[in-house]
Design a protein around this motif. Structure first.
Motif, PDB file in Angstrom:
ATOM      1  N   PRO A  34       0.843  -1.199   0.000  1.00  0.00           N
ATOM      2  CA  PRO A  34       0.000   0.000   0.000  1.00  0.00           C
ATOM      3  C   PRO A  34       0.879   1.251   0.000  1.00  0.00           C
ATOM      4  CG  PRO A  34      -0.759  -1.577   1.653  1.00  0.00           C
ATOM      5  CD  PRO A  34       0.564  -2.085   1.137  1.00  0.00           C
ATOM      6  N   ASP A  35       0.444   2.269  -0.723  1.00  0.00           N
ATOM      7  CA  ASP A  35       1.231   3.495  -0.834  1.00  0.00           C
ATOM      8  C   ASP A  35       1.571   4.088   0.527  1.00  0.00           C
ATOM      9  OD1 ASP A  35       1.215   3.309  -3.578  1.00  0.00           O
ATOM     10  OD2 ASP A  35      -0.423   4.747  -3.855  1.00  0.00           O
ATOM     11  N   ALA A  36       0.627   4.031   1.470  1.00  0.00           N
ATOM     12  CA  ALA A  36       0.857   4.609   2.800  1.00  0.00           C
ATOM     13  C   ALA A  36       1.990   3.898   3.525  1.00  0.00           C
ATOM     14  CB  ALA A  36      -0.422   4.557   3.630  1.00  0.00           C
ATOM     15  N   VAL A  37       2.073   2.583   3.375  1.00  0.00           N
ATOM     16  CA  VAL A  37       3.134   1.818   4.034  1.00  0.00           C
ATOM     17  C   VAL A  37       4.474   2.153   3.397  1.00  0.00           C
ATOM     18  CG1 VAL A  37       4.052  -0.502   4.428  1.00  0.00           C
ATOM     19  CG2 VAL A  37       1.626  -0.027   4.825  1.00  0.00           C
ATOM     20  N   THR A  38       4.522   2.164   2.075  1.00  0.00           N
ATOM     21  CA  THR A  38       5.772   2.493   1.388  1.00  0.00           C
ATOM     22  C   THR A  38       6.242   3.886   1.788  1.00  0.00           C
ATOM     23  OG1 THR A  38       5.165   1.095  -0.482  1.00  0.00           O
ATOM     24  CG2 THR A  38       6.883   2.733  -0.866  1.00  0.00           C
ATOM     25  N   ALA A  39       5.338   4.854   1.793  1.00  0.00           N
ATOM     26  CA  ALA A  39       5.711   6.225   2.151  1.00  0.00           C
ATOM     27  C   ALA A  39       6.256   6.289   3.571  1.00  0.00           C
ATOM     28  CB  ALA A  39       4.510   7.154   1.994  1.00  0.00           C
ATOM     29  N   LEU A  40       5.602   5.620   4.500  1.00  0.00           N
ATOM     30  CA  LEU A  40       6.042   5.637   5.902  1.00  0.00           C
ATOM     31  C   LEU A  40       7.400   4.965   6.065  1.00  0.00           C
ATOM     32  CD1 LEU A  40       5.455   6.177   8.899  1.00  0.00           C
ATOM     33  CD2 LEU A  40       4.325   3.939   8.962  1.00  0.00           C
ATOM     34  N   VAL A  41       7.558   3.798   5.465  1.00  0.00           N
ATOM     35  CA  VAL A  41       8.803   3.038   5.604  1.00  0.00           C
ATOM     36  C   VAL A  41       9.977   3.794   4.983  1.00  0.00           C
ATOM     37  CG1 VAL A  41       9.992   0.925   4.864  1.00  0.00           C
ATOM     38  CG2 VAL A  41       7.671   0.799   5.820  1.00  0.00           C
ATOM     39  N   VAL A  42       9.788   4.307   3.791  1.00  0.00           N
ATOM     40  CA  VAL A  42      10.871   5.025   3.104  1.00  0.00           C
ATOM     41  C   VAL A  42      11.210   6.324   3.847  1.00  0.00           C
ATOM     42  CG1 VAL A  42      11.487   6.248   0.974  1.00  0.00           C
ATOM     43  CG2 VAL A  42      10.483   3.954   0.870  1.00  0.00           C
ATOM     44  N   ALA A  43      10.190   7.046   4.313  1.00  0.00           N
ATOM     45  CA  ALA A  43      10.449   8.279   5.053  1.00  0.00           C
ATOM     46  C   ALA A  43      11.218   7.991   6.343  1.00  0.00           C
ATOM     47  CB  ALA A  43       9.139   9.003   5.361  1.00  0.00           C
ATOM     48  N   ALA A  44      10.847   6.911   7.037  1.00  0.00           N
ATOM     49  CA  ALA A  44      11.556   6.565   8.275  1.00  0.00           C
ATOM     50  C   ALA A  44      13.003   6.165   7.975  1.00  0.00           C
ATOM     51  CB  ALA A  44      10.828   5.432   8.994  1.00  0.00           C
ATOM     52  N   ALA A  45      13.212   5.369   6.938  1.00  0.00           N
ATOM     53  CA  ALA A  45      14.574   4.949   6.585  1.00  0.00           C
ATOM     54  C   ALA A  45      15.415   6.151   6.159  1.00  0.00           C
ATOM     55  CB  ALA A  45      14.537   3.902   5.476  1.00  0.00           C
ATOM     56  N   ASP A  46      14.828   7.017   5.334  1.00  0.00           N
ATOM     57  CA  ASP A  46      15.556   8.212   4.899  1.00  0.00           C
ATOM     58  C   ASP A  46      15.885   9.110   6.084  1.00  0.00           C
ATOM     59  OD1 ASP A  46      15.491   7.425   2.236  1.00  0.00           O
ATOM     60  OD2 ASP A  46      13.857   8.794   1.683  1.00  0.00           O
ATOM     61  N   GLY A  47      14.905   9.341   6.943  1.00  0.00           N
ATOM     62  CA  GLY A  47      15.125  10.220   8.090  1.00  0.00           C
ATOM     63  C   GLY A  47      16.185   9.686   9.032  1.00  0.00           C
ATOM     64  N   ALA A  48      16.107   8.396   9.334  1.00  0.00           N
ATOM     65  CA  ALA A  48      17.094   7.804  10.242  1.00  0.00           C
ATOM     66  C   ALA A  48      18.485   7.796   9.616  1.00  0.00           C
ATOM     67  CB  ALA A  48      16.678   6.386  10.615  1.00  0.00           C
ATOM     68  N   SER A  49      18.550   7.615   8.300  1.00  0.00           N
ATOM     69  CA  SER A  49      19.871   7.557   7.674  1.00  0.00           C
ATOM     70  C   SER A  49      20.558   8.918   7.627  1.00  0.00           C
ATOM     71  CB  SER A  49      19.783   6.948   6.273  1.00  0.00           C
ATOM     72  OG  SER A  49      19.073   7.789   5.392  1.00  0.00           O
ATOM     73  N   VAL A  50      19.797  10.008   7.633  1.00  0.00           N
ATOM     74  CA  VAL A  50      20.418  11.340   7.625  1.00  0.00           C
ATOM     75  C   VAL A  50      20.592  11.913   9.028  1.00  0.00           C
ATOM     76  CG1 VAL A  50      19.641  11.907   5.301  1.00  0.00           C
ATOM     77  CG2 VAL A  50      18.294  12.660   7.259  1.00  0.00           C
ATOM     78  N   ALA A  51      20.117  11.225  10.041  1.00  0.00           N
ATOM     79  CA  ALA A  51      20.230  11.727  11.419  1.00  0.00           C
ATOM     80  C   ALA A  51      21.670  12.091  11.802  1.00  0.00           C
ATOM     81  CB  ALA A  51      19.641  10.719  12.401  1.00  0.00           C
ATOM     82  N   PRO A  52      22.686  11.318  11.371  1.00  0.00           N
ATOM     83  CA  PRO A  52      24.063  11.703  11.728  1.00  0.00           C
ATOM     84  C   PRO A  52      24.473  13.080  11.198  1.00  0.00           C
ATOM     85  CG  PRO A  52      24.020   9.429  11.004  1.00  0.00           C
ATOM     86  CD  PRO A  52      22.652  10.011  10.712  1.00  0.00           C
ATOM     87  N   LEU A  53      23.847  13.520  10.120  1.00  0.00           N
ATOM     88  CA  LEU A  53      24.159  14.842   9.580  1.00  0.00           C
ATOM     89  C   LEU A  53      23.805  15.934  10.586  1.00  0.00           C
ATOM     90  CD1 LEU A  53      25.116  16.489   7.145  1.00  0.00           C
ATOM     91  CD2 LEU A  53      22.775  16.453   6.298  1.00  0.00           C
ATOM     92  N   TRP A  54      22.820  15.655  11.419  1.00  0.00           N
ATOM     93  CA  TRP A  54      22.373  16.622  12.417  1.00  0.00           C
ATOM     94  C   TRP A  54      23.004  16.364  13.768  1.00  0.00           C
ATOM     95  CZ3 TRP A  54      20.342  20.457   9.999  1.00  0.00           C
ATOM     96  CH2 TRP A  54      19.724  20.226   8.772  1.00  0.00           C
ATOM     97  N   GLY A  55      23.989  15.486  13.810  1.00  0.00           N
ATOM     98  CA  GLY A  55      24.717  15.237  15.047  1.00  0.00           C
ATOM     99  C   GLY A  55      24.103  14.165  15.927  1.00  0.00           C
ATOM    100  N   ALA A  56      23.095  13.467  15.441  1.00  0.00           N
ATOM    101  CA  ALA A  56      22.461  12.417  16.239  1.00  0.00           C
ATOM    102  C   ALA A  56      23.443  11.270  16.453  1.00  0.00           C
ATOM    103  CB  ALA A  56      21.210  11.899  15.546  1.00  0.00           C
ATOM    104  N   GLU A  57      23.450  10.765  17.645  1.00  0.00           N
ATOM    105  CA  GLU A  57      24.278   9.610  17.973  1.00  0.00           C
ATOM    106  C   GLU A  57      23.430   8.356  17.783  1.00  0.00           C
ATOM    107  OE1 GLU A  57      27.511   9.599  18.883  1.00  0.00           O
ATOM    108  OE2 GLU A  57      27.612  11.766  18.676  1.00  0.00           O
ATOM    109  N   VAL A  58      23.538   7.742  16.623  1.00  0.00           N
ATOM    110  CA  VAL A  58      22.771   6.543  16.310  1.00  0.00           C
ATOM    111  C   VAL A  58      23.765   5.411  16.120  1.00  0.00           C
ATOM    112  CG1 VAL A  58      21.116   5.505  14.722  1.00  0.00           C
ATOM    113  CG2 VAL A  58      21.038   7.962  15.159  1.00  0.00           C
ATOM    114  N   ASP A  59      23.575   4.339  16.875  1.00  0.00           N
ATOM    115  CA  ASP A  59      24.519   3.236  16.722  1.00  0.00           C
ATOM    116  C   ASP A  59      23.943   2.153  15.814  1.00  0.00           C
ATOM    117  OD1 ASP A  59      22.767   1.691  18.260  1.00  0.00           O
ATOM    118  OD2 ASP A  59      23.962   1.868  20.074  1.00  0.00           O
TER     119      ASP A  59
END
Length: 193
Positions: A141-166
């Motif tokens: 479903p489009d809603a699931v794809t949008a949510l999953v991709v947005a979460a993956a994209d957001g988490a992957s760029v978190a280090p750019l903002w100084g987030a400490e993600v292990d």
């Protein structure tokens, strides 16, 4: 200067891209082809042979970054997985699992510099349209794809903002997002018939 004799065209282009990555990430739009040539251990003419202008180099570098990510996603495709959401799961794994957080931060910092060029912005928009089409045809479903991709994209760029993600935190998030793709009706309800 580095030795360049005997390099293949693709090796030289890769060396120019590596040098340009460093130079544009640190100097931004003020970087010149001379700066890139020095960093690559080439003459300016050697860079111009492959990229006649700075704009050509910037667009080529952006395309290479986007192609590298697309290759990383396709490398994560599970040949045994024939269920809907296969590409989306590979996208999540490429974004969050076994990623070098420092390299990811540097790549996003570089992209932030490159996207200021109108031609690069158009390349990025075209790539985003291509991802929307491919992921839209992935059977979820489009809603699931949008949510999953947005979460993956957001988490992957978190280090750019100084987030400490292990790595463990990224792996847990990836597992949760993959689970979402395997049981989408639980989250959005059945698709209308």
């Amino acid at each position: 200067m580095g030795r360049t004799a005997g390099r293949s065209t693709s090796d030289t282009r890769r060396a120019v891209f590596e040098a340009a990555s460093t130079v544009f990430r640190t100097r931004g739009p003020a970087a010149t082809l001379d700066d890139v040539a020095r960093e690559a251990g080439l003459s300016k003419g050697g860079v111009i042979y492959h990229f006649p202008t700075k704009d050509h180099l910037v667009v080529g570098l952006a395309e290479a970054l986007l192609d590298d990510f697309r290759d990383a996603v396709h490398a994560q495709l599970d040949p045994a997985d024939e269920q809907p959401g296969r590409l989306t799961r590979a996208y999540v794994r490429a974004s969050l699992v076994d990623t070098d957080l420092v390299a990811a931060r540097d790549a996003y910092a570089l992209i932030a510099q490159l996207i200021t060029a109108p031609a690069v912005a158009e390349v990025a928009r075209a790539d985003a349209r291509r991802w929307r089409e491919e992921l839209g045809a992935d059977g979820l479903p489009d809603a699931v794809t949008a949510l999953v991709v947005a979460a993956a994209d957001g988490a992957s760029v978190a280090p750019l903002w100084g987030a400490e993600v292990d790595d463990a935190e990224h792996a847990r998030l990836a597992d949760q997002l993959v689970a979402l793709t395997r049981d989408p009706d639980r989250w959005v309800g059945p698709s209308p018939s």
